[in-house]
Design an enzyme around this catalytic site. Structure first.
Site, short mmCIF file in Angstrom:
data_model
loop_
_atom_site.label_atom_id
_atom_site.label_comp_id
_atom_site.label_asym_id
_atom_site.label_seq_id
_atom_site.Cartn_x
_atom_site.Cartn_y
_atom_site.Cartn_z
N LYS A 167 0.84 -1.22 0.00
CA LYS A 167 0.00 0.00 0.00
C LYS A 167 0.86 1.25 0.00
O LYS A 167 0.66 2.16 -0.81
CB LYS A 167 -0.91 0.01 1.24
CG LYS A 167 -1.95 -1.08 1.26
CD LYS A 167 -2.90 -0.95 2.44
CE LYS A 167 -2.21 -1.01 3.79
NZ LYS A 167 -1.56 -2.30 4.05
N GLU A 193 1.66 6.65 11.66
CA GLU A 193 2.82 6.23 10.89
C GLU A 193 3.99 5.92 11.81
O GLU A 193 4.13 6.47 12.90
CB GLU A 193 3.25 7.36 9.93
CG GLU A 193 2.38 7.49 8.71
CD GLU A 193 2.65 6.39 7.70
OE1 GLU A 193 3.54 6.54 6.86
OE2 GLU A 193 1.97 5.36 7.78
N ARG A 194 4.86 5.04 11.34
CA ARG A 194 6.13 4.80 12.04
C ARG A 194 7.06 5.96 11.72
O ARG A 194 7.04 6.49 10.62
CB ARG A 194 6.75 3.48 11.59
CG ARG A 194 5.87 2.28 11.87
CD ARG A 194 6.37 1.04 11.12
NE ARG A 194 5.48 -0.10 11.30
CZ ARG A 194 4.38 -0.31 10.57
NH1 ARG A 194 4.05 0.54 9.61
NH2 ARG A 194 3.63 -1.36 10.80
#
Length: 500
Positions: A167, A193-194
């Site tokens: 993705k 998010e990381r």
């Protein structure tokens, strides 16, 4: 001036102060004796180090809020100040090429941005009278999307898939492809998010030279649920400025909309609401609608949104996936099986769909060609079990021709990406819709039946196959045997999800 008017004037100039009554994780109860803050008001404690958003008024003197920052050091009795307004986001040309958090603080280690204004993140969607009724196609340069799942300018497209099917890579490739011939502004919103992904994206966009027309907003995975829940609204406020004030087209990329739903689920649980189906919040539909309905095509410009949607356990009937489906004009479903076969991008053409794929919008030729491609691939899917059990030789000549066309179509619809050049060693390709349609049409006419399947794998336009076949390059794809293993199809799950 009477005594009452003097007192009222004094009170109006003084801050509205309250005191913390209780702290339970991210949930904070505050007592106000003078004036009760409205819903969505932003409260500050410990000199602004702790931010709390009011989500409920418990009685005449108490409010309950969710902390947007960690609550370490917060205790009963600490003074809380009402800021007098909701959470604000920075808007303006000064936001371009910068990276922000949910509060509008620059997190790219550069000086504070100039030439900006501040606006509330809680805006109403544009009125129906302002919305455009014209449908236009938004080209991405990715063959399988432009041919089979065309995107809508000012519409919403979803990338559905489980963990590790591509993705984020597909989303990043779209940024690369679109900013080149897309004169508008791109806004990347990272929800949950990381930190590694944010840093990599910033560096890649800088190296690609596309940062001057891009804004990034991140609510990181380690931040409290309240912060992750509001970062999407902050990014959308920035997008609305460029659409309504600058009259520019905006490309809004959200990674990942499931994390928004997940943050809402955490907030709902902390606030003590009774969970609904599979533990999701009972207000999920309303919360998602408030965000999605603001993404629209108006008389001044368009916000085109592409959203990655994590599908828990690859189950397309999950409530999060079903609710998101209903807002989208195009649904791009990524398949783990195709990723395992090395067919990248791993888009399942039979599960993916687009409301734009009608003769009145894409044209008669494009529509009929897309239908023929789907029919060929669907026939091949039905024949796979027979091939696995009895072998290709047992099929009729007509069925063997269908299989040959379908396998060549599958390989032609793969594409080398610019963002994966360093890993694959294959130069990225941008393919126009005209070239993609031309290639599919020539394959369906059996023009390439004498070419090896590998010649069509990971190329751009169809003419690249002839050059690859002449060069005699070995196949870069995995062994075809993997493609013939019988596996349960999950196409019905998508149909059920749409029906829901």
């Amino acid at each position: 001036m009477t005594r009452n008017s003097r007192v009222n004037k004094l009170l109006s100039n003084s801050p509205n102060l309250g005191a913390v009554v209780s702290v339970r994780g991210s949930v904070v109860d505050v007592r106000f004796d003078a004036q009760l803050p409205p819903i969505y008001s932003l409260l500050h404690a410990k000199d602004g180090a702790i931010a709390i958003e009011v989500l409920a008024q418990l009685d005449a003197h108490h409010v309950r809020g969710i902390a947007l920052t960690p609550t370490q050091g917060l205790s009963r009795g600490i003074v809380v100040e009402d800021t007098g307004g909701p959470l604000m986001a920075p808007v303006g040309k000064g936001t371009l090429s910068r990276m922000f958090d949910v509060f509008g603080n620059a997190i790219d280690r550069q000086a504070a941005p100039k030439d900006i204004q501040w606006r509330t993140v809680h805006s109403a969607p544009p009125a129906l009278a302002r919305r455009s009724t014209k449908s236009e196609i938004f080209e991405t340069g990715i063959k399988v999307i432009d041919v089979l799942v065309p995107l809508e300018r000012g519409g919403k497209a979803g990338l559905f898939g489980g963990a590790g099917v591509g993705k984020t890579v597909l989303l990043t490739e779209m940024i690369h492809n679109m900013i080149g011939h897309h004169e508008g502004v791109s806004i990347f919103c990272g929800i949950g998010e990381r930190c590694r992904e944010g840093e990599e994206l910033f560096r890649e966009m800088q190296e690609a030279g596309v940062l001057p027309n891009m804004v990034m907003v991140f609510g990181q995975m380690n931040e409290p649920p309240g912060s992750r829940f509001r970062v999407g609204h902050a990014a959308l406020t920035m997008a609305e400025y460029f659409r309504d004030d600058e009259h520019r087209d905006v490309l809004l990329l959200i990674d990942n909309i499931f994390r928004f739903i997940q943050a809402g689920m955490e907030v709902s649980g902390l606030m003590g609401q009774m969970p609904s189906r599979l533990g999701y919040q009972p207000t999920m539909g309303t919360e998602l609608s408030r965000l999605e309905e603001r993404i629209a095509n108006t008389d001044t410009g368009a916000i085109t949104s592409i959203q990655a949607v994590y599908v828990p356990a690859d189950d397309l009937t999950d409530p999060a996936a079903v609710h998101t489906f209903s807002h989208l004009s195009a649904s791009i479903v990524l398949s783990r099986k195709r990723a395992g076969q090395g067919l990248y991008p791993a888009i399942d053409p039979l599960q993916s769909s687009s409301k734009m794929a009608t003769p009145g919008i894409v044209g008669e030729r494009h529509y009929l060609l897309a239908q023929e491609i789907r029919r060929t691939l669907a026939q091949y899917a039905e024949l796979k079990d027979i091939i696995a059990m009895l072998g290709l030789e047992q099929l009729s000549p007509e069925d063997r021709s269908v299989v040959a066309r379908a396998r060549r179509l599958e390989r032609f619809l793969t594409q080398p990406f610019f963002v994966t050049e360093q890993f694959s060693g294959i130069k990225g390709q941008l393919v126009s819709l005209k070239d993609a349609l031309d290639g599919c049409e020539r394959i369906l006419r059996d023009e390439f039946k004498d070419h090896p399947e590998s010649a069509l794998y990971m190329i751009g336009a169809i003419d690249g196959a002839k050059g690859k076949a002449k060069a005699g390059k070995p196949a870069e794809e995995p062994t075809p045997k993997l493609d013939l293993k019988p596996a349960p199809e999950v196409a019905h799950a998508s149909a059920d999800a749409h029906a829901s």
